[in-house]
Design a protein around this motif. Structure first.
Motif, PDB file in Angstrom:
ATOM      1  N   ALA A   1       0.764  -1.348  -0.051  1.00  0.00           N
ATOM      2  CA  ALA A   1      -0.015  -0.082   0.051  1.00  0.00           C
ATOM      3  C   ALA A   1       0.894   1.225  -0.030  1.00  0.00           C
ATOM      4  O   ALA A   1       1.979   1.101   0.484  1.00  0.00           O
ATOM      5  CB  ALA A   1      -0.701  -0.137   1.245  1.00  0.00           C
ATOM      6  N   TRP A   2       0.439   2.319  -0.387  1.00  0.00           N
ATOM      7  CA  TRP A   2       1.042   3.589  -0.566  1.00  0.00           C
ATOM      8  C   TRP A   2       0.278   4.724  -0.059  1.00  0.00           C
ATOM      9  O   TRP A   2      -1.006   4.611  -0.039  1.00  0.00           O
ATOM     10  CB  TRP A   2       1.191   3.671  -2.198  1.00  0.00           C
ATOM     11  N   ALA A   3       1.037   5.567   0.561  1.00  0.00           N
ATOM     12  CA  ALA A   3       0.415   6.793   1.215  1.00  0.00           C
ATOM     13  C   ALA A   3       0.998   8.109   0.642  1.00  0.00           C
ATOM     14  O   ALA A   3       2.338   8.038   0.418  1.00  0.00           O
ATOM     15  CB  ALA A   3       0.539   6.929   2.630  1.00  0.00           C
ATOM     16  N   ARG A   4       0.160   9.047   0.121  1.00  0.00           N
ATOM     17  CA  ARG A   4       1.129  10.329  -0.327  1.00  0.00           C
ATOM     18  C   ARG A   4       0.204  11.351   0.245  1.00  0.00           C
ATOM     19  O   ARG A   4      -0.905  11.528   0.346  1.00  0.00           O
ATOM     20  CB  ARG A   4       0.854  10.268  -1.872  1.00  0.00           C
ATOM     21  N   ALA A   5       1.026  12.542   0.280  1.00  0.00           N
ATOM     22  CA  ALA A   5       0.588  14.059   0.635  1.00  0.00           C
ATOM     23  C   ALA A   5       0.146  14.718  -0.664  1.00  0.00           C
ATOM     24  O   ALA A   5       0.879  14.812  -1.420  1.00  0.00           O
ATOM     25  CB  ALA A   5       1.308  14.783   1.441  1.00  0.00           C
ATOM     26  N   ALA A   6      -1.007  15.255  -0.557  1.00  0.00           N
ATOM     27  CA  ALA A   6      -1.561  15.727  -1.978  1.00  0.00           C
ATOM     28  C   ALA A   6      -2.630  17.047  -1.454  1.00  0.00           C
ATOM     29  O   ALA A   6      -3.568  16.528  -0.588  1.00  0.00           O
ATOM     30  CB  ALA A   6      -2.170  14.987  -2.798  1.00  0.00           C
ATOM     31  N   PHE A   7      -2.552  17.949  -2.269  1.00  0.00           N
ATOM     32  CA  PHE A   7      -3.364  19.321  -1.736  1.00  0.00           C
ATOM     33  C   PHE A   7      -4.132  19.738  -3.029  1.00  0.00           C
ATOM     34  O   PHE A   7      -3.469  19.781  -4.131  1.00  0.00           O
ATOM     35  CB  PHE A   7      -2.574  20.156  -1.002  1.00  0.00           C
ATOM     36  N   GLN A   8      -5.156  20.386  -2.820  1.00  0.00           N
ATOM     37  CA  GLN A   8      -5.717  21.158  -3.864  1.00  0.00           C
ATOM     38  C   GLN A   8      -5.179  22.516  -4.222  1.00  0.00           C
ATOM     39  O   GLN A   8      -4.598  22.904  -3.134  1.00  0.00           O
ATOM     40  CB  GLN A   8      -7.208  21.193  -3.707  1.00  0.00           C
ATOM     41  N   PRO A   9      -5.044  23.243  -5.383  1.00  0.00           N
ATOM     42  CA  PRO A   9      -4.586  24.431  -5.600  1.00  0.00           C
ATOM     43  C   PRO A   9      -5.190  25.492  -4.571  1.00  0.00           C
ATOM     44  O   PRO A   9      -6.419  25.448  -4.208  1.00  0.00           O
ATOM     45  CB  PRO A   9      -4.920  24.898  -6.902  1.00  0.00           C
TER      46      PRO A   9
ATOM     47  N   THR B   1       7.039   2.863  -8.302  1.00  0.00           N
ATOM     48  CA  THR B   1       5.389   3.084  -9.099  1.00  0.00           C
ATOM     49  C   THR B   1       4.860   1.982  -8.525  1.00  0.00           C
ATOM     50  O   THR B   1       4.977   0.887  -8.213  1.00  0.00           O
ATOM     51  CB  THR B   1       5.665   3.041 -10.604  1.00  0.00           C
ATOM     52  N   PRO B   2       3.518   2.398  -7.790  1.00  0.00           N
ATOM     53  CA  PRO B   2       2.633   1.462  -7.346  1.00  0.00           C
ATOM     54  C   PRO B   2       2.169   0.637  -8.339  1.00  0.00           C
ATOM     55  O   PRO B   2       2.042   0.960  -9.641  1.00  0.00           O
ATOM     56  CB  PRO B   2       1.392   2.349  -6.770  1.00  0.00           C
TER      57      PRO B   2
ATOM     58  N   VAL C   1      -3.486   5.876  -0.823  1.00  0.00           N
ATOM     59  CA  VAL C   1      -4.509   6.831  -0.326  1.00  0.00           C
ATOM     60  C   VAL C   1      -3.657   8.120  -0.244  1.00  0.00           C
ATOM     61  O   VAL C   1      -2.396   8.455  -0.014  1.00  0.00           O
ATOM     62  CB  VAL C   1      -4.860   6.433   1.310  1.00  0.00           C
ATOM     63  N   SER C   2      -4.470   9.261  -0.308  1.00  0.00           N
ATOM     64  CA  SER C   2      -3.929  10.790  -0.244  1.00  0.00           C
ATOM     65  C   SER C   2      -4.335  11.296   0.980  1.00  0.00           C
ATOM     66  O   SER C   2      -5.642  11.078   1.585  1.00  0.00           O
ATOM     67  CB  SER C   2      -4.272  11.348  -1.534  1.00  0.00           C
ATOM     68  N   HIS C   3      -3.512  12.140   1.631  1.00  0.00           N
ATOM     69  CA  HIS C   3      -4.100  12.627   2.975  1.00  0.00           C
ATOM     70  C   HIS C   3      -3.434  13.949   3.232  1.00  0.00           C
ATOM     71  O   HIS C   3      -2.160  14.146   2.452  1.00  0.00           O
ATOM     72  CB  HIS C   3      -3.789  11.497   4.267  1.00  0.00           C
ATOM     73  N   PRO C   4      -3.876  14.999   3.962  1.00  0.00           N
ATOM     74  CA  PRO C   4      -3.252  16.107   4.042  1.00  0.00           C
ATOM     75  C   PRO C   4      -2.461  16.395   5.209  1.00  0.00           C
ATOM     76  O   PRO C   4      -1.731  17.269   5.505  1.00  0.00           O
ATOM     77  CB  PRO C   4      -4.666  17.044   4.136  1.00  0.00           C
ATOM     78  N   GLY C   5      -2.421  15.462   6.374  1.00  0.00           N
ATOM     79  CA  GLY C   5      -1.925  15.530   7.481  1.00  0.00           C
ATOM     80  C   GLY C   5      -0.520  14.771   7.703  1.00  0.00           C
ATOM     81  O   GLY C   5       0.060  14.042   6.980  1.00  0.00           O
ATOM     82  N   THR C   6      -0.079  14.368   8.985  1.00  0.00           N
ATOM     83  CA  THR C   6       1.089  13.620   9.576  1.00  0.00           C
ATOM     84  C   THR C   6       0.697  12.195   9.916  1.00  0.00           C
ATOM     85  O   THR C   6       1.491  11.562  10.450  1.00  0.00           O
ATOM     86  CB  THR C   6       1.549  14.397  10.573  1.00  0.00           C
ATOM     87  N   SER C   7      -0.424  11.916   9.306  1.00  0.00           N
ATOM     88  CA  SER C   7      -0.825  10.572   9.415  1.00  0.00           C
ATOM     89  C   SER C   7      -1.686  10.010   8.232  1.00  0.00           C
ATOM     90  O   SER C   7      -2.500  10.784   7.709  1.00  0.00           O
ATOM     91  CB  SER C   7      -1.704   9.959  10.662  1.00  0.00           C
ATOM     92  N   ALA C   8      -1.487   8.867   7.607  1.00  0.00           N
ATOM     93  CA  ALA C   8      -2.030   8.447   6.595  1.00  0.00           C
ATOM     94  C   ALA C   8      -3.558   7.688   6.818  1.00  0.00           C
ATOM     95  O   ALA C   8      -4.199   7.266   5.781  1.00  0.00           O
ATOM     96  CB  ALA C   8      -1.353   7.320   5.532  1.00  0.00           C
ATOM     97  N   PHE C   9      -3.869   7.512   8.242  1.00  0.00           N
ATOM     98  CA  PHE C   9      -5.171   7.175   8.615  1.00  0.00           C
ATOM     99  C   PHE C   9      -6.368   7.938   8.677  1.00  0.00           C
ATOM    100  O   PHE C   9      -7.391   7.694   7.918  1.00  0.00           O
ATOM    101  CB  PHE C   9      -4.981   6.380   9.952  1.00  0.00           C
ATOM    102  N   PRO C  10      -6.483   9.061   9.171  1.00  0.00           N
ATOM    103  CA  PRO C  10      -7.875   9.977   9.228  1.00  0.00           C
ATOM    104  C   PRO C  10      -8.026  10.182   8.066  1.00  0.00           C
ATOM    105  O   PRO C  10      -7.367  10.499   7.113  1.00  0.00           O
ATOM    106  CB  PRO C  10      -7.145  11.177  10.094  1.00  0.00           C
ATOM    107  N   ASN C  11      -9.350  10.084   7.603  1.00  0.00           N
ATOM    108  CA  ASN C  11      -9.954  10.603   6.779  1.00  0.00           C
ATOM    109  C   ASN C  11      -9.519   9.835   5.097  1.00  0.00           C
ATOM    110  O   ASN C  11      -9.715  10.463   4.315  1.00  0.00           O
ATOM    111  CB  ASN C  11      -9.878  12.038   6.469  1.00  0.00           C
TER     112      ASN C  11
END
Length: 221
Positions: free
Chosen positions: A64-72, A107-108, A115-125
């Motif tokens: 599994a993979w986790a990445r940080a990603a944000f909208q403009p 590459t996955p 999963v994409s997430h905005p914080g310092t953990s890949a679990f919430p939301n």
């Protein structure tokens, strides 16, 4: 604290979660290159992680993979930490940008969850916990950057969710070796710390029908 308690690895119930292997974070041209690129290169953690991922794939285990990603404009980013301010100031990790992409060396696979997430953990939301539980995973290994930020944050959440957790010591990196080693030492109170080579050997022994156990290295005290 060093543990000598054996770790059993059943690939059908084990996953490796790879955290933030993204251009902006780990490459020499990324937005956070001054913080992480040199450590990533010097310790060879990309190659170690690639070998571990390939072994997990061969064993039929979940990758599994986790990445940080944000909208403009960063509408989902809460500016309550220096790290979050730095992300915005650097214009980093915009979803769809080259900097937010996972590096080609890691590459996955088409069937591997990201999963994409905005914080310092890949679990919430995110769906990460649901994905693991659907596969009846009870043990999660972690690779990624930074050891002392999102790798640790996600690993601690995994512990609190009831998973057995292993930090792969040479498949993680931080801005400084001191920060990396401090996290490994602290986390040994919560889970396990082992090398990529030890993990690979344990999986191979399981594949060969032997007792798939390993012992965390005393050098990681």
């Amino acid at each position: 604290m060093t543990t000598t308690e054996p770790i059993s690895l059943d690939p059908t119930r084990t996953a490796v979660a790879n955290v933030h292997w993204q251009h902006d974070i780990v490459t020499a041209h990324g937005a956070f290159a001054p913080f992480f690129a040199e450590s990533v290169r010097r310790h060879g953690v990309i190659d170690t992680t690639r070998g571990l991922v390939e072994t997990f794939r061969t064993a039929g285990a979940l990758v599994a993979w986790a990445r940080a990603a944000f909208q403009p404009g960063y509408p989902e980013l809460i500016l309550n930490t220096g790290l979050n301010h730095a992300i915005k100031d650097l214009g980093a990790l915009i979803d769809g940008s080259p900097g937010a992409q996972i590096i080609p060396e890691l590459t996955p696979g088409d069937d591997e969850p990201v999963v994409s997430h905005p914080g310092t953990s890949a679990f919430p939301n995110t769906a990460l916990d649901a994905i693991l539980r659907r596969r009846q995973i009870d043990t999660v290994l972690f690779t990624g950057v930074a050891t002392n930020v999102t790798v640790e944050g996600t690993a601690r959440d995994a512990v609190n969710l009831g998973y057995n957790v292993i930090l792969v010591s040479d498949a993680c990196a931080a801005a400084t070796d001191e920060a990396h080693e401090a996290t490994l030492a602290t986390f040994s109170l919560l889970g396990k710390v082992a090398s990529g080579a030890d993990i690979q050997r344990a999986l191979q022994r399981h594949t060969d029908g032997q007792d798939a156990t390993l012992t965390a290295s005393p050098a990681l005290a």
